[in-house]
Motif scaffolding. Structure first.
Motif, PDB file in Angstrom:
ATOM      1  N   UNK A 500      -7.597  41.404   3.946  1.00 59.70           N
ATOM      2  CA  UNK A 500      -6.575  41.609   2.917  1.00 59.70           C
ATOM      3  C   UNK A 500      -7.132  41.306   1.535  1.00 59.70           C
ATOM      4  N   UNK A 501      -6.832  42.153   0.550  1.00 60.53           N
ATOM      5  CA  UNK A 501      -7.289  41.945  -0.824  1.00 60.53           C
ATOM      6  C   UNK A 501      -6.208  41.176  -1.591  1.00 60.53           C
ATOM      7  N   UNK A 502      -6.597  40.042  -2.168  1.00 59.15           N
ATOM      8  CA  UNK A 502      -5.699  39.231  -2.988  1.00 59.15           C
ATOM      9  C   UNK A 502      -6.120  39.400  -4.447  1.00 59.15           C
ATOM     10  N   UNK A 503      -5.160  39.687  -5.312  1.00 52.56           N
ATOM     11  CA  UNK A 503      -5.492  39.898  -6.725  1.00 52.56           C
ATOM     12  C   UNK A 503      -4.313  39.476  -7.598  1.00 52.56           C
ATOM     13  N   UNK A 504      -4.629  38.685  -8.623  1.00 50.96           N
ATOM     14  CA  UNK A 504      -3.582  38.256  -9.545  1.00 50.96           C
ATOM     15  C   UNK A 504      -4.208  37.905 -10.891  1.00 50.96           C
ATOM     16  N   UNK A 505      -3.441  38.145 -11.967  1.00 53.19           N
ATOM     17  CA  UNK A 505      -3.884  37.811 -13.315  1.00 53.19           C
ATOM     18  C   UNK A 505      -3.101  36.606 -13.815  1.00 53.19           C
ATOM     19  N   UNK A 506      -3.835  35.602 -14.294  1.00 53.81           N
ATOM     20  CA  UNK A 506      -3.233  34.384 -14.830  1.00 53.81           C
ATOM     21  C   UNK A 506      -3.466  34.363 -16.345  1.00 53.81           C
ATOM     22  N   UNK A 507      -2.408  34.555 -17.102  1.00 56.21           N
ATOM     23  CA  UNK A 507      -2.512  34.495 -18.558  1.00 56.21           C
ATOM     24  C   UNK A 507      -2.306  33.069 -19.038  1.00 56.21           C
ATOM     25  N   UNK A 508      -3.036  32.691 -20.070  1.00 55.73           N
ATOM     26  CA  UNK A 508      -2.881  31.335 -20.600  1.00 55.73           C
ATOM     27  C   UNK A 508      -3.267  31.298 -22.068  1.00 55.73           C
ATOM     28  N   UNK A 509      -2.587  30.425 -22.807  1.00 59.92           N
ATOM     29  CA  UNK A 509      -2.919  30.177 -24.211  1.00 59.92           C
ATOM     30  C   UNK A 509      -3.328  28.717 -24.335  1.00 59.92           C
ATOM     31  N   UNK A 538      -6.533  31.702  -4.504  1.00 59.04           N
ATOM     32  CA  UNK A 538      -6.000  32.020  -3.188  1.00 59.04           C
ATOM     33  C   UNK A 538      -6.700  31.212  -2.097  1.00 59.04           C
ATOM     34  N   UNK A 539      -5.914  30.832  -1.100  1.00 62.18           N
ATOM     35  CA  UNK A 539      -6.463  30.325   0.158  1.00 62.18           C
ATOM     36  C   UNK A 539      -6.623  31.517   1.093  1.00 62.18           C
ATOM     37  N   UNK A 540      -7.390  32.494   0.619  1.00 65.37           N
ATOM     38  CA  UNK A 540      -7.407  33.796   1.290  1.00 65.37           C
ATOM     39  C   UNK A 540      -7.983  33.738   2.694  1.00 65.37           C
ATOM     40  N   UNK A 541      -8.890  32.791   2.945  1.00 63.32           N
ATOM     41  CA  UNK A 541      -9.459  32.692   4.280  1.00 63.32           C
ATOM     42  C   UNK A 541      -8.417  32.399   5.343  1.00 63.32           C
TER      43      UNK A 541
END
Length: 791
Positions: A500-509, A538-541
């Protein structure tokens, strides 16, 4: 006559004053230039907590690597020993800890403090050494405004030396006890006079093993070898344009680590934890020699499995990469920096960098020799060894690319500014753990491909409210896109692209607001607030585990497949002052930090139905909340032209407010760590140094220098039950030098301090998963002779 006497008196006083002033200037401390805000500034007027080391200080102190830097820096600590299931005290992993904030998962693409070379991030925090380095700056507190991702807690900035436009070179040689040698050669000079210069250097460092394998008297533990070649150039076609490039390739080839362990039979208490007996209080400095052992024999059984990979485990560095027990590393680092100065005082800059780091380890996971201890499983588990062998290979492979563009206004204006943007991309095909145990083939972790892609915009405004009072506002907005994909299952089975592919964008200032007042020349008082973020992940494993197994071992503890970013708020007051006619200087920082949403990890042992092999996983959760506070002081005093002293002091304290303490479950049976200090971080550190120089004969001066460093004790786990003793190290140097030759005799750790680095580990030697205290053994006393020739 009265007026004549008055004039004589005034003239005499003026003469005395002039002589005194000239003498004071002659012995004044040198000005140190730093680049913490991406421009050259005076250390004493830069309103940040910075510890800076010039090339002169690095050489006179005999500093060789980042570990040496940490012993002289208040609020900064690094160690190689790690705990858990496969922790080892070698150079594969270097954890940078700032102000006592020991973080989980603090390495590689998820580091909370990072190394920068010439301003560019280096994933893995590894360099060949400090040869050819112009300066080192340790920046404490969030540095996201100018350094970006992975500087959540601090940054370590290394600037390489620029080639000279004059032809010159250097040859140095160092021999010391344990058959250790360090040799380097460099040559530099113009290719095109005043326009193009290059520098080429080579470096070889061999540190002989100081500990004998009790099970194999012909084998030493702790042997390390580094070979490096580097090149750099500087191109100045006009007064306005400068291009500097740097390249370095280095290899590490180390033997088994200087490591040991206290195991169940030698524990002194049982607090009811899941791992049974444990060690309460201060652990012994010295281990019995019989406990410093391991099976590092490559034979007809082990070599095909570990090196040739006949079991077809997933190797991210490829089979046959490892040829000997211990560590192998191949690393490449390169960057190009371009600066253009406009007529109006503005400067445009570009920085392009690429780094790669490939490493593999071959270790005895038992950390105790079992080559002659029969394995009861051998008769009925195919492929298991006849004796109690736990052999492990650990491979890592990372690559990173970064590009930065920046525009800076004239520094002469009342309102000054910097704007820029950069892009970072880090890639790892995964970290693989394989080998064999008493249960047969061992593939004990999911291999996960990871990509971090981070574009960012940053800038700063600086306004002089008065000539000596400045308000600064700096900040960075970044978008961290994290992509993970399991390549193998938790049991080591290749997924062939179906993970499974896990993908996310975390924006921060990440902002930083500073008010500083220059109350006299080379002296500043400041107050600042800054904020840093470390991206989530991710704890993708765990997605490859059977749902029933996941529910049994992980879901019940609140573990999820994704975790969020964490935050650090830093409140700081600082004072930097020079006095006694610039002969003395002091720098002090007082801070209070709030760490929230902390990414807390723990090693979990679990079993998959139908597979007798124990499995390891280290899932992350956002349940950490810690308050940190402390004070950091450093200073120096040029008492006379011949005599200089200096010192540092740090109190870095932490108090856990919320935590899931897996260590505590293992040690005393529950998860409560409220009120405890963070592990693997000393509360107190200090150092004192003194150097005396005087004329010897002809053009030669003689000198002597003594350095004393104190590293306070720390807890080996968050349960705060076992701790090491404080370390007190004394080094001495005596030598003679002129501008061409130098010869020096030295001794390090003169009084044989043996305090170890420690961490909680899981003892697999007993095949019963009991607790052990891992030891990274202290570096013993050494004597050496060092010579240098400049031409």
């Amino acid at each position: 006559m009265k007026h004549f006497k008055s004039r004589i008196t005034v003239s005499a006083l003026a003469l005395i004053s002039g002589i005194t002033s000239a003498y004071a200037q002659q012995i004044a401390l040198e000005e140190v230039v730093v680049t913490a805000r991406k421009r050259e500034e005076n250390l004493m007027t830069t309103p940040l907590a910075i510890s800076a080391f010039t090339s002169k200080e690095i050489e006179s102190s005999g500093l060789k690597d980042i570990m040496d830097i940490s012993t002289r820096t208040p609020g900064f600590y690094t160690q190689t020993q790690v705990g858990g299931g496969s922790g080892r005290a070698d150079r594969s992993f270097q954890q940078l800890t700032f102000r006592g904030l020991a973080l989980a998962n603090n390495g590689g693409l998820t580091a909370g403090g990072l190394l920068f070379v010439d301003g560019a991030p280096v994933i893995g925090a590894q360099i060949a050494g400090l040869e050819g380095v112009q300066s080192v700056e340790v920046l404490k507190g969030p540095q996201s405004a100018y350094f970006g991702r992975s500087t959540f807690a601090g940054a370590l900035s290394v600037t390489t030396r620029e080639p000279s436009m004059d032809f010159k070179g250097k040859i140095s040689a160092d021999v010391s006890t344990y058959n250790s040698t360090t040799d380097s050669v460099s040559i530099e000079g113009p290719i095109v006079k005043d326009i193009l210069a290059v520098r080429i250097s080579g470096y070889h460092d061999f540190r002989g093993g100081q500990y004998t394998n009790f099970a194999d008297q012909g084998q030493k533990f702790g042997e390390q070898k580094t070979d490096s070649v580097s090149g750099s150039f500087v191109f100045k076609p006009t007064d306005a344009l400068k291009i500097k490039g740097y390249f370095n390739y280095f290899e590490n080839n180390d033997g088994p680590p200087a490591q040991g362990a206290i195991k169940s039979a030698d524990m002194n208490c049982n607090l009811g934890g899941t791992l049974g007996r444990y060690y309460c209080g201060t652990v012994p400095d010295k281990l019995d020699k019989k406990y410093i052992s391991g099976n590092y024999t490559l034979n007809s059984f082990s070599a095909p499995r570990l090196i040739d990979n006949i079991n077809n485990n997933f190797y991210v560095v490829g089979k046959n990469y490892l040829q000997h027990p211990g560590l192998t590393r191949h690393a490449l680092q390169g960057d190009v920096k371009i600066d253009y100065d406009f007529d109006n005082g503005m400067t445009a800059s570009s920085l392009t960098a690429y780094h790669s780091d490939k490493s593999g380890n071959l270790i005895d996971l038992s950390f105790r020799d079992g080559r002659n201890l029969p394995n009861a499983n051998a008769a009925f588990i195919p492929g298991s060894p006849a004796f109690v062998w736990w052999y492990l290979t650990v491979q890592n492979n990372t690559h990173d690319f970064s590009q930065e563009l920046r525009l800076t206004s004239s520094q002469k204006d009342r309102l000054r500014w910097t704007v820029g943007g950069n892009y970072f991309r880090g890639f790892s095909p995964g970290g693989a753990v394989n080998g064999f145990s008493v249960f047969g083939n061992l593939s004990s972790s999911s291999v996960t491909k990871a990509i971090a892609s981070t574009p960012a915009l940053f800038g700063g405004l600086y306004y002089d409210l008065m000539p000596s009072l400045t308000l600064s506002a700096e900040g960075r907005y970044q978008w961290d896109t994290i992509t993970n994909q399991p390549i193998t299952s938790a049991g080591g089975v290749a997924l062939n692209g179906t993970g499974r592919i896990f993908k996310q964008t975390y924006g921060s200032f990440s902002p930083r607001i500073t008010l500083d007042y220059k109350f006299m020349e080379n002296s500043t008082v400041y107050a600042l607030w800054s904020r840093g973020y470390r991206p989530g992940g991710f704890n993708s494993g765990l997605s490859t585990i059977d749902p029933a197994v996941f529910a049994q071992y992980f879901a019940s503890t609140g573990v999820k497949l994704a975790y969020d970013q964490e935050k650090l708020d830093n409140f700081e007051l600082g004072l930097k002052a020079r006095f006694f006619d610039d002969r003395a200087a002091v720098r002090t920082a007082l801070y209070y930090d709030k760490y929230s949403g902390g990414q807390i990890g723990a090693t979990v042992l679990y079993y998959v139905p139908g597979n007798p092999n124990v499995q390891l996983a280290s899932p992350i959760q956002n349940i950490g909340k810690v308050d940190l506070k402390g004070i950091e002081v450093e200073g120096e005093f040029q008492a006379t032209k011949e005599f200089k002293i200096g010192g540092t002091f740090a109190l870095n304290d932490s108090k856990i407010k919320a935590f899931f303490c897996a260590d505590c479950v293992q040690v005393y049976g529950n998860t409560n760590a409220i009120g405890h200090r963070l592990a693997i971080s000393p509360k107190y550190n200090w150092s004192v140094n003194a150097e005396y120089t005087n004329h010897l004969a002809g053009t030669y001066d003689w000198y002597t220098r003594v350095d004393y460093t104190h590293r306070g004790s720390y807890f080996g786990e968050y349960a705060n039950v076992s701790r090491n003793s404080a370390a007190n190290i004394v080094n001495l140097r005596v030598g003679a030098r002129n501008e061409v030759f130098s010869l020096e005799a030295y001794g390090t750790n003169l009084f044989q301090d043996s305090s170890p680095q420690i961490a909680l580990g899981t003892d697999l030697f007993t095949v019963a998963s009991t607790a052990e205290v891992r030891y990274g053994l202290a570096t013993k006393r050494k004597f050496g002779l060092r010579g240098k020739y400049n031409f």
